[in-house]
Design an enzyme around this catalytic site. Sequence first.
Site, mmCIF file in Angstrom:
data_model
loop_
_atom_site.group_PDB
_atom_site.id
_atom_site.type_symbol
_atom_site.label_atom_id
_atom_site.label_comp_id
_atom_site.label_asym_id
_atom_site.label_seq_id
_atom_site.Cartn_x
_atom_site.Cartn_y
_atom_site.Cartn_z
ATOM 1 N N LYS A 49 44.290 40.092 42.859
ATOM 2 C CA LYS A 49 44.945 40.277 41.569
ATOM 3 C C LYS A 49 43.937 40.210 40.444
ATOM 4 O O LYS A 49 43.141 39.275 40.440
ATOM 5 C CB LYS A 49 45.981 39.169 41.400
ATOM 6 C CG LYS A 49 46.615 39.118 40.034
ATOM 7 C CD LYS A 49 47.507 37.929 39.907
ATOM 8 C CE LYS A 49 48.013 37.864 38.487
ATOM 9 N NZ LYS A 49 48.675 36.649 38.174
ATOM 10 N N LYS A 62 42.021 35.664 42.514
ATOM 11 C CA LYS A 62 42.615 35.982 41.218
ATOM 12 C C LYS A 62 41.524 35.930 40.162
ATOM 13 O O LYS A 62 40.849 34.905 40.000
ATOM 14 C CB LYS A 62 43.715 34.969 40.905
ATOM 15 C CG LYS A 62 44.355 35.166 39.546
ATOM 16 C CD LYS A 62 45.557 34.251 39.376
ATOM 17 C CE LYS A 62 46.142 34.364 37.998
ATOM 18 N NZ LYS A 62 47.303 33.478 37.815
HETATM 19 C C1 PBG Z 1 50.219 32.383 36.117
HETATM 20 C C2 PBG Z 1 50.252 33.836 36.339
HETATM 21 C C3 PBG Z 1 49.734 34.871 35.546
HETATM 22 C C4 PBG Z 1 50.135 36.073 36.150
HETATM 23 C C5 PBG Z 1 50.845 35.732 37.288
HETATM 24 N N1 PBG Z 1 50.887 34.352 37.417
HETATM 25 C C6 PBG Z 1 49.021 34.839 34.248
HETATM 26 C C7 PBG Z 1 47.692 34.243 34.147
HETATM 27 O O1 PBG Z 1 47.082 33.774 35.098
HETATM 28 O O2 PBG Z 1 47.219 34.206 33.021
HETATM 29 C C8 PBG Z 1 49.867 37.447 35.641
HETATM 30 C C9 PBG Z 1 50.805 38.496 36.104
HETATM 31 C C10 PBG Z 1 50.751 39.771 35.343
HETATM 32 O O3 PBG Z 1 49.927 39.962 34.425
HETATM 33 O O4 PBG Z 1 51.576 40.635 35.658
HETATM 34 N N2 PBG Z 1 49.034 31.735 36.370
#
Ligand code: PBG
Length: 323
Positions: free
Chosen positions: A246, A193
């Site tokens: 992601k 991520k």
């Molecule tokens: C929580 C999380 C996030 C997303 C999914 N889980 C936000 C982040 O890490 O700031 C983003 C999902 C999206 O943008 O569709 N940690």
Amino acid sequence: MIRRTRRLRRSTALRDSLAETRLHAEALIQPHFIVEGHGLEAQIDAMPGISRTSVDRLVERVRKDLDLGLSNVLLFGLPQHKDGQGSAATTNDGLVPRAVRALRDAFAERLTIITDVCLCAYTDHGHCGVLHEGHVVNDDTLPILSAMAAAHARAGADIVAPSDMMDGRVAHMRGVLDQSGFKETAILSYSTKFASGFYGPFREAADCAPKSGDRRSYQMDPRNGREAVLESLIDEEEGADMLMVKPALAYLDVIAALRARTLLPIAAYNVSGEYSMVKAAAQRGWIDEARVVREVLWGLTRAGADLLITYHGREALGKGWLA
Ligand code: PBG
């Protein structure tokens, strides 16, 4: 002799027979944002077509989605109570556990329920872990995340999905789940991520932007492709059942590289900013939304993703865009 590749592109029937990539509803995962209350369905400005719903409305939404063939949900809780430790995340009667029970009661095994496991929507400072002197403390966060996962498993989640990016959380979570009697609950790790600007609309939707600093001490540097594969392989070793990349579109190389290195299923998260860009351009008439959505989902599949987490799913199936 001219190599005539056009011969095989002559008719729709021929092209369809030879298509290397196919989309199917079973691969799609529809995210949901859940709020306290009753009868609530509030549109999210930056994500047209997506709303925050109370549990009762969520059940009705999912009932219609199942009729379209959407059988996978990813649940995000937006609790009212936030504090330093994210304590609302770990209670058995919290928002997400209640939503899981309601969905399980309504749809039994027809629905696969995946829950997001992260503290950022539950902490008053908005970070994904607990803070000490402004720093996110890795090892103190692990028991809280694992307790959160266990609460979701206890409520009946099929799959828990840690998205916090703490080191060692998959192994810790696997241990706690096993000890608590949830050996069958799978872990879909947000294994790679990135610290991304593409999460902008989500942070509005989930009210989870960090109040100070940013997430770059735990989420990955977008410049690093090798480390991206390493991150996922570490989670595989720790016991993740499925891996994830992601965001998706700016990271197709990472999906492809990971595909070559793991035998586990890979999910691609087509995140909020990617969705909102398509929506905004389509609303202005600048692009043909159906075509672009197909291309996006084909691209992720071609790169090697087995599962597609996307906000486009409901509309795409409802309007026959993927047929
Ligand atoms: C929580 C999380 C996030 C997303 C999914 N889980 C936000 C982040 O890490 O700031 C983003 C999902 C999206 O943008 O569709 N940690």
